[in-house]
Design an enzyme around this catalytic site. Structure first.
Site: not given
Ligand code: NAD
Length: 261
Positions: A145, A158
């Site tokens: 991130s 986080y």
């Molecule tokens: P999201 O919440 O839409 O998806 C996250 C996914 O992780 C979900 O499908 C959830 O079921 C899964 N998950 C959570 N705990 C789990 C576990 N114990 N075992 C298996 N799966 C599990 O989030 P996103 O925005 O798609 O984020 C994806 C990645 O990108 C994450 O690592 C997040 O920190 C990172 N990220 C996202 C953003 C953003 O703006 N969306 C920004 C920076 C980083």
């Protein structure tokens, strides 16, 4: 499109929604075979499988908790059982919840660290062991991130997890570079997914976030997926240990925009 990705096998953790689904779909468009991992949202994972198949790839949905060794082993076993090999591993699963640090319970802390950091360790370790056993040069991609670099008050667990992912990625990239195993991170900025849908649906909050992005817009999951496809492909064959920020410039100190400061 990257021709060499055709028929390659990828595991994408947390693939049932958001960025994980977008990466899975992009891999489908690359005609790859994808293990779409989900934790609780089977319906979302099945939709991702359908989208991959419609795009010309193959896929299966597999339930597993990435914060456990058994969960990770299940993903490896299913990949081999269904598709016979493993080439790309994407540690995408992640979670966040906002809380002031003085109110953060040990349970809250551990939940986030277990998925975001320990999950990345376990997935990376399993993939490296597979690649070593098969004398193979694989690609591992960790979803970090912008908060591996930018502090984020009220999200200390986080930010700590993503800061951990940064040095973990750099360290293992160096450790396994001699075997040709490449390990990189992607650092998304503000990307519209279920993790932040509520926030970005509020016009005021959305405006605040956009004011922190030089490109002045929220990113799309497909823009992160494009970075994942490149890191999986041979086009990035000399790249290891980096964080590829996909953030519209968020990490460029936007408060200095226009010569301020
Ligand atoms: P999201 O919440 O839409 O998806 C996250 C996914 O992780 C979900 O499908 C959830 O079921 C899964 N998950 C959570 N705990 C789990 C576990 N114990 N075992 C298996 N799966 C599990 O989030 P996103 O925005 O798609 O984020 C994806 C990645 O990108 C994450 O690592 C997040 O920190 C990172 N990220 C996202 C953003 C953003 O703006 N969306 C920004 C920076 C980083």
């Amino acid at each position: 499109m990257y021709k060499e990705l055709e028929q390659k096998v990828a595991v994408v953790t947390g693939g049932s929604k958001g960025i994980g689904t977008a990466i899975s779909q992009r891999f489908g468009e690359e005609k790859m075979k994808v293990v779409v991992n989900y934790h609780s949202d089977e319906e979302g994972a099945q939709e991702a499988v359908k989208a991959i198949e419609e795009a010309g790839g193959q896929a299966i949905a597999v339930e597993a908790d990435v914060s456990t060794e058994e969960g990770i082993q299940t993903l490896i076993d299913k990949a081999i059982e269904s598709f016979g090999q493993l080439d790309v591993w994407v540690n995408n699963a992640g979670m966040e919840n906002q809380k002031s640090t003085h109110e953060l319970s040990l349970e809250d802390w551990e939940k986030v660290i277990n998925v975001n950091l320990t999950g990345v360790f376990l997935g990376t370790k399993a993939a490296i062991n597979y690649f070593k056993e098969h004398d193979q040069q694989g690609s591992i991609i960790n979803l970090s991130s912008v908060h591996e670099q930018i502090p984020w008050p009220t999200y200390a667990h986080y930010a700590a997890s993503k800061g951990g992912v940064k040095l973990f990625t750099q360290t293992v990239a160096m450790e396994y570079a001699p075997q040709g195993i490449r390990i990189n991170s992607i650092g998304p900025g503000a990307i519209r997914t279920p993790i932040n849908a509520e926030k970005f649906d509020d016009p005021k909050q959305k405006e605040i976030v956009e004011s922190m992005i030089p490109m002045a817009r929220i990113g799309k999951p497909s823009e992160v997926a494009a970075a994942a496809a490149w890191l999986a492909s041979d086009e990035s064959s000399y790249v290891t240990g980096i964080t590829l920020f996909v953030d519209g410039g968020m990490t460029l100190y936007p408060s200095f925009q226009g010569g301020k400061g």
